[in-house]
Design a protein around this motif. Structure first.
Motif, PDB file in Angstrom:
ATOM      1  N   VAL A 114       0.854  -1.185   0.000  1.00  8.99           N
ATOM      2  CA  VAL A 114       0.000   0.000   0.000  1.00  8.99           C
ATOM      3  C   VAL A 114       0.890   1.235   0.000  1.00  8.99           C
ATOM      4  CG1 VAL A 114      -1.829   1.269   1.196  1.00  8.99           C
ATOM      5  CG2 VAL A 114      -1.780  -1.234   1.304  1.00  8.99           C
ATOM      6  N   TYR A 115       0.485   2.265  -0.772  1.00 11.53           N
ATOM      7  CA  TYR A 115       1.305   3.464  -0.956  1.00 11.53           C
ATOM      8  C   TYR A 115       0.457   4.723  -0.805  1.00 11.53           C
ATOM      9  CZ  TYR A 115       4.282  -0.013  -3.225  1.00 11.53           C
ATOM     10  OH  TYR A 115       5.030  -1.130  -3.495  1.00 11.53           O
ATOM     11  N   VAL A 116       1.096   5.775  -0.333  1.00 11.90           N
ATOM     12  CA  VAL A 116       0.498   7.108  -0.358  1.00 11.90           C
ATOM     13  C   VAL A 116       1.311   7.945  -1.328  1.00 11.90           C
ATOM     14  CG1 VAL A 116       1.883   8.024   1.576  1.00 11.90           C
ATOM     15  CG2 VAL A 116      -0.358   9.016   1.061  1.00 11.90           C
ATOM     16  N   ARG A 117       0.627   8.845  -2.029  1.00 13.02           N
ATOM     17  CA  ARG A 117       1.300   9.698  -3.005  1.00 13.02           C
ATOM     18  C   ARG A 117       0.847  11.136  -2.819  1.00 13.02           C
ATOM     19  NH1 ARG A 117      -1.674  11.015  -7.641  1.00 13.02           N
ATOM     20  NH2 ARG A 117      -3.752  10.077  -7.785  1.00 13.02           N
ATOM     21  N   GLY A 118       1.344  12.028  -3.677  1.00 12.57           N
ATOM     22  CA  GLY A 118       0.927  13.423  -3.615  1.00 12.57           C
ATOM     23  C   GLY A 118       1.591  14.194  -2.487  1.00 12.57           C
ATOM     24  N   SER A 119       0.943  15.277  -2.077  1.00 11.33           N
ATOM     25  CA  SER A 119       1.545  16.170  -1.080  1.00 11.33           C
ATOM     26  C   SER A 119       1.721  15.494   0.266  1.00 11.33           C
ATOM     27  CB  SER A 119       0.696  17.437  -0.931  1.00 11.33           C
ATOM     28  OG  SER A 119      -0.630  17.126  -0.545  1.00 11.33           O
ATOM     29  N   VAL A 120       0.846  14.549   0.611  1.00 12.67           N
ATOM     30  CA  VAL A 120       0.991  13.840   1.885  1.00 12.67           C
ATOM     31  C   VAL A 120       2.283  13.036   1.890  1.00 12.67           C
ATOM     32  CG1 VAL A 120      -0.026  12.115   3.419  1.00 12.67           C
ATOM     33  CG2 VAL A 120      -1.501  13.782   2.279  1.00 12.67           C
ATOM     34  N   GLY A 180      -7.260  20.902   5.280  1.00 11.70           N
ATOM     35  CA  GLY A 180      -8.360  21.617   4.665  1.00 11.70           C
ATOM     36  C   GLY A 180      -8.187  21.860   3.181  1.00 11.70           C
ATOM     37  N   LEU A 181      -7.011  21.591   2.655  1.00  6.57           N
ATOM     38  CA  LEU A 181      -6.712  21.849   1.245  1.00  6.57           C
ATOM     39  C   LEU A 181      -6.268  20.595   0.503  1.00  6.57           C
ATOM     40  CD1 LEU A 181      -6.326  23.900  -1.070  1.00  6.57           C
ATOM     41  CD2 LEU A 181      -4.016  24.324  -0.192  1.00  6.57           C
ATOM     42  N   SER A 182      -5.478  19.758   1.163  1.00  3.63           N
ATOM     43  CA  SER A 182      -4.842  18.621   0.483  1.00  3.63           C
ATOM     44  C   SER A 182      -5.676  17.346   0.579  1.00  3.63           C
ATOM     45  CB  SER A 182      -3.460  18.357   1.084  1.00  3.63           C
ATOM     46  OG  SER A 182      -2.619  19.480   0.947  1.00  3.63           O
ATOM     47  N   ASP A 183      -5.588  16.562  -0.491  1.00  2.85           N
ATOM     48  CA  ASP A 183      -6.213  15.241  -0.523  1.00  2.85           C
ATOM     49  C   ASP A 183      -5.261  14.198   0.053  1.00  2.85           C
ATOM     50  OD1 ASP A 183      -8.345  16.385  -1.865  1.00  2.85           O
ATOM     51  OD2 ASP A 183      -7.635  15.780  -3.839  1.00  2.85           O
ATOM     52  N   LEU A 184      -5.833  13.100   0.501  1.00  2.00           N
ATOM     53  CA  LEU A 184      -5.058  11.925   0.875  1.00  2.00           C
ATOM     54  C   LEU A 184      -5.178  10.935  -0.282  1.00  2.00           C
ATOM     55  CD1 LEU A 184      -3.441  10.121   2.757  1.00  2.00           C
ATOM     56  CD2 LEU A 184      -5.562   9.583   3.997  1.00  2.00           C
TER      57      LEU A 184
END
Length: 278
Positions: free
Chosen positions: A56-62, A70-74
């Motif tokens: 499992v991976y997280v990407r983007g600004s997180v 309040g601005l960024s997606d997970l």
């Protein structure tokens, strides 16, 4: 919905002298308040897909510890073991359920994105997730597959360029019957693709790459100052979408121009220069 401020934020991936982009360094712990939300998300994948989960991976600004509450997606994705097949049956229902659960526990999340991919798909360099795996994603669970991929050259990272015409046609076809409540999201969806296409069109001249929206606008405007105002409006729409006729006309006309520029870049560099001068 509260209007989002347009702020210059994000980072570039700088290419080396041969045009290759750096891999994301291994490790890197998530910071709060995102780390707790990430743990719940990983648990959700494991509860739903069990032994089929490879990693499992997280990407983007997180993933880059640049997220803003309040601005960024997970944004995340799960790689399934080969014997699990595509595994996408039931994904839409589970996606809605995990979104409700995470938004209930972590109201600072702007959105939650989940996806499932078989191992062979995420290791296919033609797949956008292959690039994400190598250059951006953080492995949260299981064996990190990024080491199996060779570095990416700037010339390979043209995913929006290759598919934008299809996205544009989809928008124009679906817009008249799009439900009113879904129209702002559809506007933002196309606007983000336009910004990232703009970055792809200039990345080899810039010798760097980013998916961060403000930086995409800035880089494109540097090389196409005559289109700076139009791309800035697209940036505004990506952050604060409106659904009036003027907006749709802008996206149709400017999007069509970008699509032509992208198609020319795929066919012949001389055509790209000729088209850009028009």
């Amino acid at each position: 919905m509260k209007k989002q401020q347009l702020t210059r934020m994000g980072t570039y991936l700088a290419a080396d002298v041969h045009g290759f982009l750096p891999a994301r360094p291994p490790g890197g712990a998530m910071v709060e308040p995102w780390s707790t939300a990430v743990r719940v998300l990983v648990g959700g994948y494991l509860d739903e897909w069990g032994s089929a989960v490879h990693s499992v991976y997280v990407r983007g600004s997180v993933a880059r510890n640049l997220a803003v509450p309040g601005l960024s997606d997970l944004d995340s994705f799960c790689v399934l073991r080969p014997e699990a097949g595509t595994g996408r049956t039931g994904l839409a229902g589970w996606s809605a359920a995990i979104n409700r659960e995470l938004h209930g526990q972590f109201p600072f999340l702007s959105g939650v994105e989940v996806d499932l991919l078989p191992v062979e798909s995420v290791l296919d360099r033609r797949n956008f997730y292959s690039f994400v795996l190598k250059c951006e994603a953080v492995c949260l669970h299981g064996e990190d597959l990024s080491g199996l991929l060779e570095p990416f050259h700037l010339s390979e990272v043209n995913y929006q360029t290759r598919y934008f015409r299809e996205h544009m046609d989809e928008f124009l076809t679906e817009w008249p019957r799009e439900p009113e409540e879904d129209r702002p999201g559809f506007i933002a969806w196309l606007a983000k693709r336009m910004l990232r296409l703009g970055m792809e069109l200039v990345m080899e001249r810039e010798k760097r790459y980013t998916r961060d929206l403000y930086l995409c606008y800035e880089s494109f405007a540097t090389h196409h100052p005559e289109q700076e105002a139009a791309m800035y409006r697209v940036l505004e729409l990506a952050m604060n979408p409106v659904t009036d006729d003027e907006t749709v006309m802008l996206l149709r006309e400017f999007g069509g121009w970008l699509a032509g520029l992208g198609q020319a870049s795929l066919e012949e560099p001389d055509q790209l220069r000729q088209h850009a001068a028009q």
